[in-house]
Design a protein around this motif. Structure first.
Motif, mmCIF file in Angstrom:
data_model
loop_
_atom_site.group_PDB
_atom_site.id
_atom_site.type_symbol
_atom_site.label_atom_id
_atom_site.label_comp_id
_atom_site.label_asym_id
_atom_site.label_seq_id
_atom_site.Cartn_x
_atom_site.Cartn_y
_atom_site.Cartn_z
ATOM 1 N N ALA A 42 -1.963 -7.328 3.447
ATOM 2 C CA ALA A 42 -2.822 -7.849 2.376
ATOM 3 C C ALA A 42 -2.203 -9.097 1.756
ATOM 4 O O ALA A 42 -0.985 -9.215 1.636
ATOM 5 N N ALA A 43 -3.051 -10.031 1.332
ATOM 6 C CA ALA A 43 -2.627 -11.294 0.723
ATOM 7 C C ALA A 43 -1.625 -11.971 1.653
ATOM 8 O O ALA A 43 -1.892 -12.137 2.831
ATOM 9 N N ASP A 44 -0.469 -12.350 1.146
ATOM 10 C CA ASP A 44 0.580 -12.956 1.973
ATOM 11 C C ASP A 44 1.545 -11.916 2.518
ATOM 12 O O ASP A 44 2.549 -12.256 3.134
ATOM 13 N N GLY A 45 1.288 -10.647 2.247
ATOM 14 C CA GLY A 45 2.141 -9.553 2.681
ATOM 15 C C GLY A 45 2.688 -8.789 1.488
ATOM 16 O O GLY A 45 2.856 -9.351 0.398
ATOM 17 N N ILE A 46 2.914 -7.505 1.692
ATOM 18 C CA ILE A 46 3.431 -6.645 0.634
ATOM 19 C C ILE A 46 4.522 -5.760 1.215
ATOM 20 O O ILE A 46 4.301 -5.058 2.205
ATOM 21 N N HIS A 47 5.711 -5.794 0.613
ATOM 22 C CA HIS A 47 6.773 -4.846 0.935
ATOM 23 C C HIS A 47 6.675 -3.708 -0.084
ATOM 24 O O HIS A 47 6.507 -3.965 -1.281
ATOM 25 N N ASN A 48 6.815 -2.474 0.378
ATOM 26 C CA ASN A 48 6.634 -1.323 -0.501
ATOM 27 C C ASN A 48 7.720 -0.287 -0.206
ATOM 28 O O ASN A 48 7.985 0.027 0.954
ATOM 29 N N ILE A 49 8.360 0.225 -1.260
ATOM 30 C CA ILE A 49 9.277 1.355 -1.109
ATOM 31 C C ILE A 49 8.858 2.424 -2.120
ATOM 32 O O ILE A 49 8.303 2.106 -3.168
ATOM 33 N N TYR A 50 9.097 3.677 -1.764
ATOM 34 C CA TYR A 50 8.737 4.754 -2.675
ATOM 35 C C TYR A 50 9.708 5.916 -2.516
ATOM 36 O O TYR A 50 10.403 6.044 -1.495
ATOM 37 N N MET A 51 9.731 6.774 -3.536
ATOM 38 C CA MET A 51 10.502 8.010 -3.485
ATOM 39 C C MET A 51 9.755 9.054 -4.297
ATOM 40 O O MET A 51 9.229 8.764 -5.375
ATOM 41 N N GLU A 52 9.709 10.281 -3.760
ATOM 42 C CA GLU A 52 9.082 11.408 -4.449
ATOM 43 C C GLU A 52 10.010 12.612 -4.401
ATOM 44 O O GLU A 52 10.781 12.768 -3.457
ATOM 45 N N PHE A 53 9.865 13.466 -5.409
ATOM 46 C CA PHE A 53 10.656 14.694 -5.469
ATOM 47 C C PHE A 53 9.803 15.778 -6.108
ATOM 48 O O PHE A 53 9.031 15.513 -7.028
ATOM 49 N N SER A 54 9.956 17.005 -5.619
ATOM 50 C CA SER A 54 9.219 18.142 -6.163
ATOM 51 C C SER A 54 10.201 19.082 -6.867
ATOM 52 O O SER A 54 10.858 19.889 -6.216
ATOM 53 N N PRO A 55 10.304 18.997 -8.205
ATOM 54 C CA PRO A 55 11.236 19.867 -8.926
ATOM 55 C C PRO A 55 10.743 21.310 -9.033
ATOM 56 O O PRO A 55 11.543 22.217 -9.210
ATOM 57 N N LEU A 56 9.440 21.497 -8.933
ATOM 58 C CA LEU A 56 8.816 22.819 -9.012
ATOM 59 C C LEU A 56 7.726 22.934 -7.950
ATOM 60 O O LEU A 56 7.156 21.921 -7.545
ATOM 61 N N ASN A 57 7.417 24.151 -7.564
ATOM 62 C CA ASN A 57 6.328 24.363 -6.625
ATOM 63 C C ASN A 57 5.043 23.744 -7.190
ATOM 64 O O ASN A 57 4.727 23.946 -8.356
ATOM 65 N N ARG A 58 4.343 22.962 -6.410
ATOM 66 C CA ARG A 58 3.067 22.316 -6.732
ATOM 67 C C ARG A 58 3.185 21.037 -7.559
ATOM 68 O O ARG A 58 2.223 20.318 -7.721
ATOM 69 N N LEU A 59 4.332 20.714 -8.133
ATOM 70 C CA LEU A 59 4.496 19.515 -8.949
ATOM 71 C C LEU A 59 5.338 18.482 -8.205
ATOM 72 O O LEU A 59 6.404 18.811 -7.678
ATOM 73 N N VAL A 60 4.858 17.242 -8.171
ATOM 74 C CA VAL A 60 5.589 16.144 -7.520
ATOM 75 C C VAL A 60 5.673 14.988 -8.507
ATOM 76 O O VAL A 60 4.685 14.632 -9.152
ATOM 77 N N ILE A 61 6.863 14.413 -8.636
ATOM 78 C CA ILE A 61 7.042 13.206 -9.437
ATOM 79 C C ILE A 61 7.518 12.101 -8.492
ATOM 80 O O ILE A 61 8.195 12.368 -7.497
ATOM 81 N N GLY A 62 7.126 10.871 -8.791
ATOM 82 C CA GLY A 62 7.498 9.795 -7.882
ATOM 83 C C GLY A 62 7.508 8.437 -8.527
ATOM 84 O O GLY A 62 7.044 8.245 -9.653
ATOM 85 N N ALA A 63 8.043 7.482 -7.775
ATOM 86 C CA ALA A 63 8.080 6.083 -8.184
ATOM 87 C C ALA A 63 7.855 5.233 -6.941
ATOM 88 O O ALA A 63 8.268 5.588 -5.842
#
Length: 171
Positions: A42-63
């Motif tokens: 998209a556009a001129d290009g997009i670099h993307n990094i992410y991280m997710e963690f599940s501290p409890l069953n069914r719940l996920v937090i991320g950035a």
């Protein structure tokens, strides 16, 4: 374009969805996580990094950090909760040109074949909606290849879309 995302999301959600995610859509078990990198055309290009963690069953937090080449960057922080076979969540995206906006998200995933999954996700805020459809191929027990199409419909700048490719590691 909107119809394409609605159809893909409905198919993924109706077809025996297992889970979902913000970057690509993958299953995150309790005390597990994902990290990944992708590039989108998209556009001129997009670099993307992410991280997710599940501290409890069914719940996920991320950035997620997105670097738009020849523009600036965006950062997402989010939480999502698994309800049955899908995730619903809330997040905050820090836009480089308008400040932060809260968004809602819905995501789903279904298995197509051995080692091949399809996913769809939709994020909606007062600034934009972002739709993504893609496939994940299991390269190895903890690594996935991600191929996707993403569409960004934004109010204050031109709409963008592009094909992305990435790799994800599950721990």
């Amino acid at each position: 374009m909107k119809k394409l995302f609605l159809i893909a999301a409905a198919a993924a959600l109706a077809g025996g969805v297992y889970t979902a995610e913000a970057a690509p859509v993958t299953y995150v078990p309790a005390l597990g996580g994902n990290v990944g990198y992708s590039y989108n055309s998209a556009a001129d290009g997009i670099h993307n990094i992410y991280m997710e963690f599940s501290p409890l069953n069914r719940l996920v937090i991320g950035a997620e950090y997105r670097d738009w080449i020849n523009r600036d960057n965006e950062t997402d922080v989010y939480a999502k909760y698994r309800l049955g076979h899908m995730y619903l969540g809330l997040g905050s995206r820090d836009y480089y040109y308008t400040g932060s906006k809260t968004y809602g998200l819905v995501e789903g995933m279904t298995n197509l074949a051995d080692r091949l999954d399809a996913y769809a996700s939709l994020k909606v805020s007062s600034e934009e909606y972002e739709g993504k459809v893609g496939v994940l191929y299991d390269l190895a027990p903890s690594f996935d290849l991600d191929i996707n199409y993403t569409y960004y419909d934004r109010d204050s700048i031109s709409n963008e879309d592009g094909v992305g490719v990435g790799v994800n590691y599950r721990f």
